[in-house]
Design an enzyme around this catalytic site. Structure first.
Site, short mmCIF file in Angstrom:
data_model
loop_
_atom_site.label_atom_id
_atom_site.label_comp_id
_atom_site.label_asym_id
_atom_site.label_seq_id
_atom_site.Cartn_x
_atom_site.Cartn_y
_atom_site.Cartn_z
N ASP A 78 0.82 -1.21 0.00
CA ASP A 78 0.00 0.00 0.00
C ASP A 78 0.86 1.26 0.00
O ASP A 78 0.59 2.21 -0.74
CB ASP A 78 -0.92 -0.02 1.23
CG ASP A 78 -2.22 0.73 0.99
OD1 ASP A 78 -2.58 0.93 -0.18
OD2 ASP A 78 -2.88 1.10 1.98
N ASP A 135 -9.10 -1.83 2.48
CA ASP A 135 -8.86 -1.19 3.76
C ASP A 135 -9.90 -1.58 4.80
O ASP A 135 -9.78 -1.21 5.98
CB ASP A 135 -8.84 0.34 3.59
CG ASP A 135 -7.75 0.78 2.64
OD1 ASP A 135 -6.68 0.15 2.64
OD2 ASP A 135 -7.96 1.75 1.89
#
Length: 360
Positions: free
Chosen positions: A175, A255
């Site tokens: 990420d 997420d």
């Protein structure tokens, strides 16, 4: 760096809606995963129709492959999305339909006899998908995205915190790289570019080619249900161009789904520990969710930190940069302090014993 008073925007309806929805999805996904595990083990006494009953438990090698496979998919979407957008739309629609059917099946089971459960689920799913394809409304996009997240957490399981920590660490690097550093190598922020791309609507394409009357209201572009989106001006509707990225707050499904896998792991661990401690009796609510709440509260705090960092830096933030330490850290620290670290680190979250399958 923006002034600290900008943090007041965290109290806007759109920010509060995003935080509360994401936290609720993580909580619901984890507890649905526990219920799904119980149902698969035969501990559910209800005549629930189980759709997509099988689940996959990741090992270390599979955990290592997920960031690599995700990176390859991200690059393919970055370079070839416009060429294959309609194929992606069809595949995503099929996945969303299956996920939505999985999510609403338990509720359909409560409404009537088993013979009408399948038609009810099919009708509700088809209606939601059709409305989304016609309107592309952000609420329907969120509904389908949440369904995908719940189904993912239920069907992709982690055996212990060791594999979980490996997966979260790899996705942490993934990420951070694709949000912060990809522009240096590829000339654009790959993660943001892919997340904000809209796909061609195949329904509108077919309607245009066939010159079907009355179908001009069908949206030409669709946001894929791979993220939560909330208009920045939630009360009264979005101002300005409704398709502009700046008019929406966004949070990727990963997420929610990735931290949700950790929360599901500790939910199962708490359930097994509490039922084992008291035999076949119902576990005490006081001790039932001790690690669950550490992970859940950590997720909420981490998400708030991610949004705050985005406000102060006025740039996209890799949410896992904040969510990984805020969820995994409290769980591991509290497990070490309580003497459960070895069991949580090496143990299995599977509810294999019949005595552990009682619904609480």
């Amino acid at each position: 760096m923006e002034p600290l008073w900008k943090l007041q925007y965290l109290l806007e309806p759109s920010s509060l809606a995003l935080i509360s929805t994401a936290a609720a999805v993580v909580f619901a996904s984890a507890h649905r995963a526990l219920g799904h595990e119980i149902a698969l083990g035969g501990g559910s006494s209800s005549k629930e129709m189980i759709i997509g009953a099988s689940s996959v438990t990741l090992d270390s090698s599979q955990a290592l492959m997920i960031p690599l496979a995700s990176s390859c998919s991200l690059l393919l979407m970055f370079y070839l999305f416009s060429s294959v957008s309609q194929i992606i739309t069809l595949l995503t629609t099929a996945m969303a339909a299956a996920s939505l059917a999985f999510c609403i099946a338990p509720y359909a089971a409560r409404l009537g006899s088993p013979r009408i459960q399948a038609p009810l689920v099919a009708a509700a799913t088809a209606t939601a998908i059709a409305l989304w394809l016609v309107s592309g409304h952000w609420l329907l996009n969120n509904l389908l995205g949440i369904s995908i997240c719940v189904a993912f957490v239920c069907h992709i399981r982690l055996p212990n915190v060791r594999v979980c920590a490996l997966l979260l660490a790899c996705l942490f690097v993934y990420d951070v790289f694709w949000v912060f550093w990809s522009e240096r190598f590829f000339g654009a922020n790959v993660m943001v570019s892919v997340a904000t791309q809209q796909a061609s609507n195949p329904v509108r394409t077919v309607a245009d080619k066939l010159n079907l009357p009355g179908l001009g209201s069908i949206t030409k572009q669709l946001d894929m249900p791979v993220k939560l989106v909330f208009p920045r001006h939630l009360i009264g509707g979005a101002a300005g161009n409704p398709n502009a990225v700046g008019d929406y707050l966004m949070l990727g499904l990963g997420d929610m789904a990735i931290p949700g896998m950790l929360v599901a792991l500790v939910v199962c661990f708490d359930h097994r520990k509490s039922t084992k401690a008291r035999g076949s009796e119902l576990p005490s609510p006081k001790n039932q969710h001790k690690y669950t709440w550490y992970a859940q509260c950590g997720y909420t705090i981490g998400l708030i930190c991610a949004l705050a960092a985005g406000l102060l830096t006025h740039s996209a933030q890799p949410a896992l940069l904040y969510l990984v330490p805020s969820t995994l850290g409290p769980v591991m620290l509290s497990a070490w302090m309580r003497g459960d670290f070895n069991e949580l680190w090496n143990g299995s979250s599977r509810l294999s014993d019949k005595s552990q399958l009682d619904v609480v």
